[in-house]
Write a protein that holds these residues in place. Structure first.
Motif, PDB file in Angstrom:
ATOM      1  N   GLY A 855     -41.528   5.225  -5.084  1.00  0.00           N
ATOM      2  CA  GLY A 855     -42.633   4.075  -5.476  1.00  0.00           C
ATOM      3  C   GLY A 855     -42.253   3.015  -6.675  1.00  0.00           C
ATOM      4  N   SER A 856     -43.037   2.346  -6.946  1.00  0.00           N
ATOM      5  CA  SER A 856     -43.053   1.411  -8.048  1.00  0.00           C
ATOM      6  C   SER A 856     -44.013   1.396  -8.929  1.00  0.00           C
ATOM      7  N   CYS A 857     -43.861   0.876 -10.290  1.00  0.00           N
ATOM      8  CA  CYS A 857     -44.602   1.069 -11.036  1.00  0.00           C
ATOM      9  C   CYS A 857     -45.884   0.068 -10.794  1.00  0.00           C
ATOM     10  N   GLY A 858     -47.187   0.798 -11.066  1.00  0.00           N
ATOM     11  CA  GLY A 858     -48.420  -0.091 -10.731  1.00  0.00           C
ATOM     12  C   GLY A 858     -48.806   0.359  -9.490  1.00  0.00           C
ATOM     13  N   TYR A 859     -48.100   0.775  -8.478  1.00  0.00           N
ATOM     14  CA  TYR A 859     -48.601   0.950  -7.102  1.00  0.00           C
ATOM     15  C   TYR A 859     -48.686   2.484  -6.886  1.00  0.00           C
ATOM     16  N   ILE A 860     -48.377   3.308  -7.616  1.00  0.00           N
ATOM     17  CA  ILE A 860     -48.253   4.767  -7.243  1.00  0.00           C
ATOM     18  C   ILE A 860     -49.636   5.339  -7.509  1.00  0.00           C
ATOM     19  N   ALA A 861     -50.092   5.940  -6.507  1.00  0.00           N
ATOM     20  CA  ALA A 861     -51.349   6.619  -6.400  1.00  0.00           C
ATOM     21  C   ALA A 861     -51.418   7.783  -7.506  1.00  0.00           C
ATOM     22  N   PRO A 862     -52.666   7.867  -8.350  1.00  0.00           N
ATOM     23  CA  PRO A 862     -52.622   8.690  -9.202  1.00  0.00           C
ATOM     24  C   PRO A 862     -52.303  10.136  -9.068  1.00  0.00           C
ATOM     25  N   GLU A 863     -52.875  10.622  -7.841  1.00  0.00           N
ATOM     26  CA  GLU A 863     -52.738  11.880  -7.579  1.00  0.00           C
ATOM     27  C   GLU A 863     -51.144  12.441  -7.333  1.00  0.00           C
ATOM     28  N   TYR A 864     -50.311  11.143  -6.736  1.00  0.00           N
ATOM     29  CA  TYR A 864     -49.075  11.423  -6.504  1.00  0.00           C
ATOM     30  C   TYR A 864     -48.366  12.006  -7.721  1.00  0.00           C
ATOM     31  N   SER A 865     -48.519  11.217  -8.627  1.00  0.00           N
ATOM     32  CA  SER A 865     -47.735  11.336  -9.755  1.00  0.00           C
ATOM     33  C   SER A 865     -48.018  12.678 -10.597  1.00  0.00           C
ATOM     34  N   TYR A 866     -48.912  13.499 -10.428  1.00  0.00           N
ATOM     35  CA  TYR A 866     -49.104  14.508 -10.943  1.00  0.00           C
ATOM     36  C   TYR A 866     -48.974  15.918 -10.092  1.00  0.00           C
ATOM     37  N   THR A 867     -49.388  15.549  -8.627  1.00  0.00           N
ATOM     38  CA  THR A 867     -49.175  16.806  -7.782  1.00  0.00           C
ATOM     39  C   THR A 867     -48.036  16.851  -6.867  1.00  0.00           C
ATOM     40  N   LEU A 868     -47.316  15.578  -6.781  1.00  0.00           N
ATOM     41  CA  LEU A 868     -46.088  15.536  -6.125  1.00  0.00           C
ATOM     42  C   LEU A 868     -46.247  15.885  -4.506  1.00  0.00           C
ATOM     43  N   ARG A 869     -47.599  15.721  -3.968  1.00  0.00           N
ATOM     44  CA  ARG A 869     -47.625  15.663  -2.778  1.00  0.00           C
ATOM     45  C   ARG A 869     -48.312  14.351  -2.091  1.00  0.00           C
ATOM     46  N   ILE A 870     -47.684  14.092  -1.087  1.00  0.00           N
ATOM     47  CA  ILE A 870     -47.770  12.837  -0.375  1.00  0.00           C
ATOM     48  C   ILE A 870     -48.573  13.008   1.037  1.00  0.00           C
ATOM     49  N   THR A 871     -49.568  12.111   1.217  1.00  0.00           N
ATOM     50  CA  THR A 871     -50.108  11.892   2.323  1.00  0.00           C
ATOM     51  C   THR A 871     -50.302  10.530   2.524  1.00  0.00           C
ATOM     52  N   GLU A 872     -50.801  10.144   3.873  1.00  0.00           N
ATOM     53  CA  GLU A 872     -51.220   8.682   4.186  1.00  0.00           C
ATOM     54  C   GLU A 872     -52.037   7.881   3.206  1.00  0.00           C
ATOM     55  N   LYS A 873     -52.805   8.655   2.348  1.00  0.00           N
ATOM     56  CA  LYS A 873     -53.788   7.865   1.604  1.00  0.00           C
ATOM     57  C   LYS A 873     -53.098   7.594   0.158  1.00  0.00           C
ATOM     58  N   SER A 874     -51.802   7.868   0.202  1.00  0.00           N
ATOM     59  CA  SER A 874     -50.870   7.470  -0.939  1.00  0.00           C
ATOM     60  C   SER A 874     -50.384   6.030  -0.866  1.00  0.00           C
ATOM     61  N   ASP A 875     -50.196   5.634   0.471  1.00  0.00           N
ATOM     62  CA  ASP A 875     -49.938   4.466   1.020  1.00  0.00           C
ATOM     63  C   ASP A 875     -51.262   3.581   0.919  1.00  0.00           C
ATOM     64  N   VAL A 876     -52.153   4.090   1.204  1.00  0.00           N
ATOM     65  CA  VAL A 876     -53.501   3.187   1.196  1.00  0.00           C
ATOM     66  C   VAL A 876     -53.860   2.908  -0.332  1.00  0.00           C
ATOM     67  N   PHE A 877     -53.502   3.581  -1.198  1.00  0.00           N
ATOM     68  CA  PHE A 877     -53.600   3.181  -2.591  1.00  0.00           C
ATOM     69  C   PHE A 877     -52.730   2.118  -2.992  1.00  0.00           C
ATOM     70  N   SER A 878     -51.523   2.243  -2.554  1.00  0.00           N
ATOM     71  CA  SER A 878     -50.583   1.091  -2.926  1.00  0.00           C
ATOM     72  C   SER A 878     -50.897  -0.223  -2.218  1.00  0.00           C
ATOM     73  N   PHE A 879     -51.399   0.146  -0.982  1.00  0.00           N
ATOM     74  CA  PHE A 879     -51.933  -1.158  -0.018  1.00  0.00           C
ATOM     75  C   PHE A 879     -52.895  -1.827  -1.082  1.00  0.00           C
ATOM     76  N   GLY A 880     -54.019  -0.989  -1.431  1.00  0.00           N
ATOM     77  CA  GLY A 880     -55.112  -1.540  -2.275  1.00  0.00           C
ATOM     78  C   GLY A 880     -54.554  -2.436  -3.373  1.00  0.00           C
ATOM     79  N   VAL A 881     -53.582  -2.007  -4.047  1.00  0.00           N
ATOM     80  CA  VAL A 881     -53.019  -2.815  -5.074  1.00  0.00           C
ATOM     81  C   VAL A 881     -52.412  -4.215  -4.644  1.00  0.00           C
ATOM     82  N   VAL A 882     -51.949  -4.077  -3.650  1.00  0.00           N
ATOM     83  CA  VAL A 882     -51.191  -5.371  -2.900  1.00  0.00           C
ATOM     84  C   VAL A 882     -52.483  -6.363  -2.549  1.00  0.00           C
ATOM     85  N   MET A 883     -53.460  -5.820  -2.082  1.00  0.00           N
ATOM     86  CA  MET A 883     -54.660  -6.521  -1.802  1.00  0.00           C
ATOM     87  C   MET A 883     -55.166  -7.092  -3.209  1.00  0.00           C
ATOM     88  N   LEU A 884     -55.240  -6.563  -4.166  1.00  0.00           N
ATOM     89  CA  LEU A 884     -55.845  -6.864  -5.329  1.00  0.00           C
ATOM     90  C   LEU A 884     -54.690  -7.813  -6.090  1.00  0.00           C
TER      91      LEU A 884
END
Length: 978
Positions: A855-884
């Motif tokens: 991923g890229s700085c500013g887009y990475i979901a907070p739980e991804y950075s410390y659990t190293l577990r990926i789900t579709e919700k990680s993409d949802v967070f990143s897309f939310g940043v794109v919307m912002l």
């Protein structure tokens, strides 16, 4: 070049010879203009008399003929309307030969070069729009002496430089002057602008204007829209502004203006919107300002205004939006404020306003947001506000309010935030709170509330935060509260709660903070607390809890943990015997660790040792099997990989293996020949370079345009490491991961992979070409103003549909893992497609674990950075940043955000100054309700807890509801698979 093309046309199409020879002059010039432009989308393909001889010249698309000439033998062109057609190249000078042309619109293309002098000599030109392109250099001085008939000129959103073109004030007939968002050199606004007496629109936002506003502006009696925002203007607002008798909108925000708001504006009978926020204005608000009969919106926030709010505020008959945040205002509000106003939004936060809240604020029955935090209000909350059923957000913290909250106010049906903390309010929470079905945050800490917490709290389906610390609540914690599965924060510190903690807390799967310290709770700590997946702050200190510390609490990842000063006993679970927890158990003499609990610790250690031994044995066996599998895989590759690999190893670099995913009309020679010229490079990233390649050149000079990604030989170390995870191990690099993903999916909002080529360690990926490049480059590269609100919303919907397809329609689902604005590409119509699947990964129903972060700085979901577990919700967070990004115009991280990322910057800005303070000023013309709804979707998507984020399918639905016309259009269109 043009004569040659015309000759080829005559040779290849003899039947068109007569038509071409007899073309009227205007249409010959149009064909010459077409030849001078690059038309990748073929928008002007119908401009060809040979290919469509039956089509009347005046029926060519994007043209209008003058009415008198349309039916004559020599028709004359009156309008050329080429807006938003993805045309590139320099301005086509043959257009200057259209002597009858009255309207020329080339806006929102990708044209470049300097503005032509010849435009100024066009005798009939009345409307000129070149906005939203890449024209550069200075505005020709001839523009000030020419244009005998010009009424409107728009050069906004280009890259024009040099001094501000003051000479345009010499175009005496001008009605609209639009030069906003060009990087002119710092220049003053000339006094001569006041001499253009017919001027109706003066849009000069973001033009680097300096110095004082000229007093001559007051001479513009016809001016309707004055926008000088986002400049560096200094000095006072001239009092002559009171002479703008036709003005409807005045935008002066984000300058460095000083002095007082001028008197006399109350005489402006047509004024509806006045915004001078974010300046250094001082003094009192003039009383006559609120006498402007049509004034709807007044924004004066973030200034240094002093004194009292004028009593005339109560007479503002049309006022619906008043924002005076962050000034130094004092005194009481007029007691009848709101009685005569259709008030919808009121924000007076961060002042020193005293007295009582006017009971008439919601007299019109329209008040939605009441924000008066951090002031000196006294007295009770008016009973009338309890009847204001339109309220959605009430923030009154840190005042001196007292008395009971009106019972009906607890149960307002649309209220989602009720913040009353830091007052002296008393009484109990009324059972009517059961009616507050939309309530998400109830923040009432630091008051004098009493009584038992009502069981009706457990009926609120959307309650996320209940903060009622430092009050006088007593009795047990309601068992019904455990039914609220949306609960994320529960803070009841320092009350007089008693009884045992209720069973069933395992339902709080979204809970991150539980603070019940300083109460009188008894009984044991529920083992179920150890089953809460995201709980990271637990404080049960200073109660009367008994029993052991449940070993299940070791499952929690706690950043704050305190059970001190209770009556706990027994052996501490091993995890809590470490140094970091030494202060978490003070004041519990019955707890033991170390030598006094040696037996219990040895027994537990024995059990753990057995499990560890079994685990180690299993890992050893798995490792051996993995090595054998890798050896078998390499042996198979060596025995079957001679399709070019051996030749490459021997030095023959001409053999390429081509794998096609769609029917193509080109081969590897076409592609390779386009990679020799570095001028074709359109992008460079961690994985390699991207080339624009025009393939299959023929006699007509037209060929297919594709994008070719040439991967670095080593795969790009950073990208390659991430891509290993994308393939689930096994050494897959970026190339393999992207091919594996894009080779099997088909969707209109996913970039199309035509084919891939391999030769030894050289790899090429061939995609469809997206002429408008990446969303990030367009939005942040100085042309964000070209993306109006409908275009930005359409980009959101398109990209969301692409991601929804990956998450919901692929089996197994695909997580992109690197959603960002630079990985969303735009075609000729500014339709969006998701690209770059180098780190994408297919996942099962359970969250997948990875060994490194992609991923890229500013887009990475907070739980991804410390659990190293990926789900579709990680993409949802990143897309939310794109919307912002699309809503604010800001990068996801950067110096302008300070120490914050974009999500925190937006949240802080909205909390302090409201939604409008964070929106991109270039969206000022967008419907306020639509941008606010879109911002709500973005903030929901960037919730800190994954479980609070909607699915991508829900995001699509929510975005379609933001703009009703887009929803209707989507229902009419069938999904396209390509």
């Amino acid at each position: 070049m043009t004569p040659l093309l015309l000759l080829l046309l005559l040779l290849l199409l003899p039947s068109a010879a007569a038509a071409a020879a007899s073309l009227p002059a205007d249409f010959a010039n149009l064909l010459a203009a077409k030849a001078a432009l690059s038309d990748l989308s073929s928008a002007l393909a119908a401009w060809d008399p040979g290919l469509s001889p039956s089509l009347s010249l005046c029926r060519w698309p994007h043209l209008l003929c003058s009415q008198s000439a349309a039916s004559s033998s020599s028709p004359a062109v009156a309008s050329v309307l080429l807006s938003n057609l993805s045309l590139t190249g320099e301005f086509p000078r043959p257009l200057c030969q259209l002597l009858s042309l009255a309207r020329l619109d080339l806006s929102y293309n990708d044209m470049s070069g300097r503005l032509p002098d010849c435009l100024a000599a066009m005798p009939s030109l009345r409307h000129l729009d070149l906005s939203g392109n890449g024209f550069s250099g200075e505005v020709p001085r001839s523009y000030g002496a020419g244009f005998p008939s010009l009424l409107t000129i728009s050069l906004a959103g280009n890259e024009l430089s040099g001094a501000f073109p003051a000479f345009l004030a010499n175009v005496s007939a001008l009605e609209e002057l639009r030069l906003a968002y060009n990087p002119f050199a710092p220049s003053p606004l000339p006094e001569a602008v006041g001499g253009v007496l017919g001027l109706r629109v003066l849009w000069l936002a973001g033009c680097n204007l300096v110095g004082k506003m000229p007093t001559s502006i007051g001479s513009l009696k016809s001016l309707v829209n004055l926008d000088l925002s986002t400049n560096n203007l200094t000095g006072e607002i001239p009092s002559s502004i009171g002479g703008l008798e036709s003005v409807v909108q005045v935008e002066l925000y984000s300058n460095q203006l000083t002095g007082s708001v001028p008197q006399g504006m109350g005489a402006l009978n047509k004024l509806r919107f006045f915004d001078a926020a974010m300046n250094q204005l001082s003094g009192e608000i003039p009383a006559d300002l609120f006498r402007a009969p049509r004034l709807e919106s007044l924004h004066l926030y973030q200034n240094e205004l002093t004194g009292r709010v004028p009593a005339t505020l109560a007479d503002a008959a049309a006022l619906n939006d008043l924002r005076l945040v962050s000034n130094r205002l004092v005194g009481e509000l007029p007691p009848e404020f709101g009685k005569n106003s259709p008030l919808e939004f009121l924000d007076l936060s961060d002042n020193r306003i005293s007295g009582e809240i006017p009971a008439t604020l919601c007299s019109a029955g329209k008040l939605e947001q009441l924000l008066v935090l951090n002031n000196e209000l006294v007295g009770p909350i008016p009973e009338e506000l309890g009847q204001c059923r339109t309220l959605t957000r009430v923030r009154l913290p840190n005042n001196r309010l007292s008395g009971a909250v009106p019972p009906d106010m607890w149960g307002l049906p649309h209220l989602y935030l009720l913040e009353l903390a830091g007052n002296a309010l008393s009484g109990a929470i009324a059972p009517a709170i059961a009616m507050a079905r939309n309530l998400s945050q109830l923040l009432i800490s630091d008051n004098r509330f009493v009584g038992a917490l009502p069981p009706e709290l457990g009926t609120l389906p959307n309650l996320f935060e209940l903060s009622a610390a430092n009050n006088m609540f007593f009795g047990p914690l309601p068992a019904s509260l455990t039914v609220v599965t949306t609960l994320g924060r529960l803070d009841l510190r320092n009350n007089s709660l008693s009884g045992e903690l209720p069973r069933g807390v395992r339902r709080w799967q979204k809970l991150t903070q539980l603070d019940l310290a300083d109460n009188r709770l008894t009984g044991g700590i529920p083992e179920e607390l150890g089953e809460l997946p995201v709980l990271n702050s637990l404080d049960l200190s200073n109660n009367e809890l008994t029993g052991e510390v449940p070993v299940q609490l070791e499952n929690l990842k706690l950043s704050m943990f305190n059970v001190s000063n209770n009556r706990l006993a027994g052996a501490l679970p091993p995890l809590f015997t470490g140094e970091m927890y030494k202060d978490s158990f003070l004041g519990n003499p019955g707890l033991c660790s170390g030598g006094s609990c040696a037996t219990a610790r040895r027994a537990r250690a024995g059990r753990r040792g057995l499990v560890g031994s079994v685990t180690a044995s299993l890992l050893t066996v798995a490792g051996v099997l993995l090595l054998l599998g890798v050896a078998w895989f390499l042996r198979k590759c060596m025995s079957h990989g001679g399709h070019g690999t051996e030749n490459d190893a021997a030095g023959d670099k001409s053999r390429w293996v081509v794998t096609s995913f769609h029917k193509t009309e080109f081969d590897e020679e076409d592609i390779l020949s386009c990679l020799d010229d570095e001028d074709n490079v359109v992008g460079t990233g961690a994985a390699g370079k991207v080339y624009k390649a025009v393939l299959g050149h023929g006699g007509d000079g037209n060929g297919a345009v594709v994008a070719v990604k040439k991967l670095w030989a080593n795969g790009g170390e950073v990208k390659k490491a991430a891509a290993v995870e994308a393939g689930g191990g096994g050494g897959k690099d970026t190339f393999e991961a992207e091919v594996a993903t894009l080779g099997r999916i088909r969707h209109k909002n996913i970039v199309k992979l035509w084919c891939c080529l391999r030769s030894g360690d050289r790899r090429l990926l061939v995609y469809e070409y997206m002429p408008n490049g990446s969303l990030g480059d367009l939005l942040h590269g100085g042309k964000g103003g070209l993306l109006d609100w409908p275009a930005r919303h359409r980009v959101m919907v398109d990209a969301a549909e692409g991601l929804a397809y990956l998450h919901h329609d692929c089996a197994p689902p695909i997580v992109h893992r690197d959603v960002k604005s630079n990985n969303i590409l735009l075609d000729a119509d500014l339709r969006a497609k998701v690209a770059d699947f180098g780190v994408a990964r297919a996942v099962s129903s359970a969250p997948a674990a990875v060994s490194s972060i992609a991923g890229s700085c500013g887009y990475i979901a907070p739980e991804y950075s410390y659990t190293l577990r990926i789900t579709e919700k990680s993409d949802v967070f990143s897309f939310g940043v794109v919307m912002l990004e699309l809503l604010t115009g800001k990068m996801p991280a950067g110096p302008e955000l300070g120490e914050k990322d974009l999500v925190r910057w937006v949240c802080g800005g909205v909390e302090r100054n409201g939604v409008d303070s964070v929106l991109d000023p270039r969206l000022a013309a967008a419907p306020m309700d639509e941008t606010r709804r879109a911002l709500n979707v973005a903030l929901l998507s960037t919730s800190s807890l994954p479980i609070n984020r909607p699915s991508m399918r829900s995001v699509v639905k929510l975005l379609l509801e933001v703009r009703p016309e887009s929803k209707e259009k989507a229902m009419e269109e069938k999904p396209l698979l390509v």
